[in-house]
Design a protein around this motif. Structure first.
Motif, PDB file in Angstrom:
ATOM      1  N   THR A   1       0.837  -1.200   0.000  1.00  4.51           N
ATOM      2  CA  THR A   1       0.000   0.000   0.000  1.00  4.51           C
ATOM      3  C   THR A   1       0.875   1.254   0.000  1.00  4.51           C
ATOM      4  O   THR A   1       2.077   1.187   0.274  1.00  4.51           O
ATOM      5  CB  THR A   1      -0.931   0.032   1.231  1.00  4.51           C
ATOM      6  N   ASN A   2       0.273   2.384  -0.279  1.00  2.75           N
ATOM      7  CA  ASN A   2       1.000   3.650  -0.257  1.00  2.75           C
ATOM      8  C   ASN A   2       1.475   3.935   1.168  1.00  2.75           C
ATOM      9  O   ASN A   2       0.684   4.015   2.096  1.00  2.75           O
ATOM     10  CB  ASN A   2       0.092   4.778  -0.747  1.00  2.75           C
ATOM     11  N   ASN A   3       2.768   4.065   1.319  1.00  3.62           N
ATOM     12  CA  ASN A   3       3.342   4.232   2.655  1.00  3.62           C
ATOM     13  C   ASN A   3       4.361   5.367   2.640  1.00  3.62           C
ATOM     14  O   ASN A   3       5.524   5.203   2.996  1.00  3.62           O
ATOM     15  CB  ASN A   3       3.981   2.910   3.113  1.00  3.62           C
ATOM     16  N   SER A   4       3.890   6.526   2.212  1.00  4.36           N
ATOM     17  CA  SER A   4       4.789   7.673   2.082  1.00  4.36           C
ATOM     18  C   SER A   4       5.332   8.139   3.427  1.00  4.36           C
ATOM     19  O   SER A   4       6.375   8.794   3.490  1.00  4.36           O
ATOM     20  CB  SER A   4       4.061   8.823   1.379  1.00  4.36           C
ATOM     21  N   GLU A   5       4.619   7.798   4.501  1.00  2.00           N
ATOM     22  CA  GLU A   5       5.077   8.210   5.828  1.00  2.00           C
ATOM     23  C   GLU A   5       6.131   7.259   6.397  1.00  2.00           C
ATOM     24  O   GLU A   5       6.677   7.515   7.473  1.00  2.00           O
ATOM     25  CB  GLU A   5       3.884   8.277   6.787  1.00  2.00           C
ATOM     26  N   GLY A   6       6.395   6.166   5.704  1.00  2.00           N
ATOM     27  CA  GLY A   6       7.413   5.222   6.166  1.00  2.00           C
ATOM     28  C   GLY A   6       7.018   4.474   7.427  1.00  2.00           C
ATOM     29  O   GLY A   6       7.861   4.183   8.282  1.00  2.00           O
ATOM     30  N   LYS A   7       5.743   4.139   7.535  1.00  2.00           N
ATOM     31  CA  LYS A   7       5.278   3.388   8.702  1.00  2.00           C
ATOM     32  C   LYS A   7       5.842   1.964   8.690  1.00  2.00           C
ATOM     33  O   LYS A   7       6.138   1.411   7.615  1.00  2.00           O
ATOM     34  CB  LYS A   7       3.753   3.308   8.705  1.00  2.00           C
TER      35      LYS A   7
END
Length: 417
Positions: A145-151
């Protein structure tokens, strides 16, 4: 595979055998179950289900130190969920057990864990489970999934079991296994853990296809059993021996008709086709009809028993078998148990001697009937005038012909045909 710990959630007919086989393959496994009494028994080395070879596997796993059971969820690298998936009144899946397990797991997650759903489920159940976990843990992200926050990332897969009760230990190791990850990396990780004990082929796919594959396998079986059960009704009306008929027809090189019975039971074949019907009720016409045929067979058997009872001066009926199949103690969705309950209700003046060699006490559903008792098979067959054979347990197969001479028999398995 690098050393990874596994938390196996659900220690029932699938979970306990799989957990101990995995531990004996060298994996560190913690078994999780809500039944505290069963957890205590398992940790003492006592098996909680009838399954050939399971006692030896459990003893070995406990001695190795790689397996123990608990009621409390723990942190692990891999979680495998094998909890019940009953259906609702609309024949869709009841998610309460999956969601309960998911909630306990969600509280333990740090990131980089793999969560595998083994429970047989309709298409998109794994996705619903994943969504539920991520709603509880918005600080995490699913792989792919989109994980631009780097979770921190967690992985999800569906790997349905494909074992036969009574042969679970061998089939866990030798059967091919479907590995349905939500992403290629989830598939790779899941294949790695199953490769520790599975010598069969590991078949990679995605989670939705894996879910549908298991339902398809069991629906195929259900449709074929329904054909045999429908033949038995037709043959009864025409005065034909259905067992002889099927034997003759099966001599054709491309015909292999299954055997009829009192219905279809167990948590798989009696349940899974309904999940397909619920997913696409317009097109699942044949599958729905097969379910209806198999679900109606117990009523036909009950009518046959009532006719047999009324034609004689009988006072006692022996109901032989309560499990859903031979040589196990599994009563889930058992047509035999349902028949016993209905006979107790509809024939209150008859003494119902129920025989199930694989259990030690009367099932809860039968305990409130004054006319029902659990009996050993020798006593029941000796005392009862009407014998109702519902399950072809080995004890019944080995009966000498003299033991059933002069008895009125309703044989739903063709054992004494």
């Amino acid at each position: 595979m690098t050393s990874r710990s596994v938390a196996f959630v659900g220690l029932g007919y699938i979970g306990l055998p799989t957990a101990v086989v995995m531990a004996n393959a060298g994996v560190e496994v913690t078994g999780i179950d809500v039944n505290a009494a069963n957890v205590e028994r398992i940790n003492r080395g006592e098996v909680t289900i009838v399954e050939p070879g399971l006692q030896d596997e459990l003893t070995m796993a406990l001695k190795s130190g790689r397996f123990h059971a608990t009621t409390q969820q723990v942190h692990a690298d891999i979680y495998i969920i094998a909890v019940p998936t009953p259906f609702t009144d609309s024949h869709d899946v009841d998610m309460k057990y999956i969601y309960s397990a998911a909630e306990d797991i969600a509280a333990q997650l740090l990131g980089d864990e793999l969560i595998i759903l083994e429970s047989t489920s309709p298409p998109q159940t794994t996705a619903k489970m994943a969504q539920h976990i991520l709603e509880l843990r918005p600080d995490l992200a699913a792989d792919g999934t989109n994980n631009s926050e780097g979770k921190p990332v967690v992985y999800f897969a569906h790997c349905p079991e494909r074992i036969l009760p009574g042969k679970a230990i061998g089939e866990l190791k030798s059967n091919d296994r479907i590995i349905g990850g939500q992403t290629p990396e989830a598939t790779r990780r899941a294949a790695e853990i199953y490769a520790t004990f599975c010598t069969g082929e590991l078949l990679p796919t995605n989670d939705v296809t894996a879910e549908m594959a298991k339902l398809t396998e069991n629906s195929f079986r259900d449709v074929n059993i329904a054909f045999a059960n429908e033949l038995s009704l037709i043959c009864d009306n025409l005065g034909i021996d259905v067992w002889e008929l099927i034997n003759l027809a099966n001599h054709h090189p491309r015909v292999n008709i299954l055997q009829p019975g009192p219905g279809v039971g167990g948590h798989c074949i009696a349940v899974d086709p309904w999940f397909i019907v619920a997913a696409d009720p317009i097109n699942a016409r044949l599958i729905r009809t097969a379910r209806n045929v198999n679900d109606s067979k117990p009523a036909w058997v009950i009518d046959k028993v009532k006719q047999a009872f009324s034609r004689t001066d009988a006072t006692k009926i022996a109901v032989l078998g309560l499990a859903f199949k031979a040589n196990i103690d599994d009563l889930r969705q058992s047509p035999a148990l349902n028949i016993a309950v209905d006979l107790a209700e509809e024939l209150p003046n008859a003494a119902i001697l129920t025989v199930e060699p694989n259990i030690t006490e009367l099932p809860k559903r039968l305990k409130d009937f004054d006319n029902v008792q659990l009996s050993d098979y020798q006593t029941a067959i000796h005392e009862a005038e009407v014998l109702v054979l519902l399950v072809d347990h080995k004890e019944f197969r080995e009966l000498p012909a003299a033991a059933i001479k002069d008895k009125t028999i309703v044989d739903t398995k063709g054992l004494w045909a």
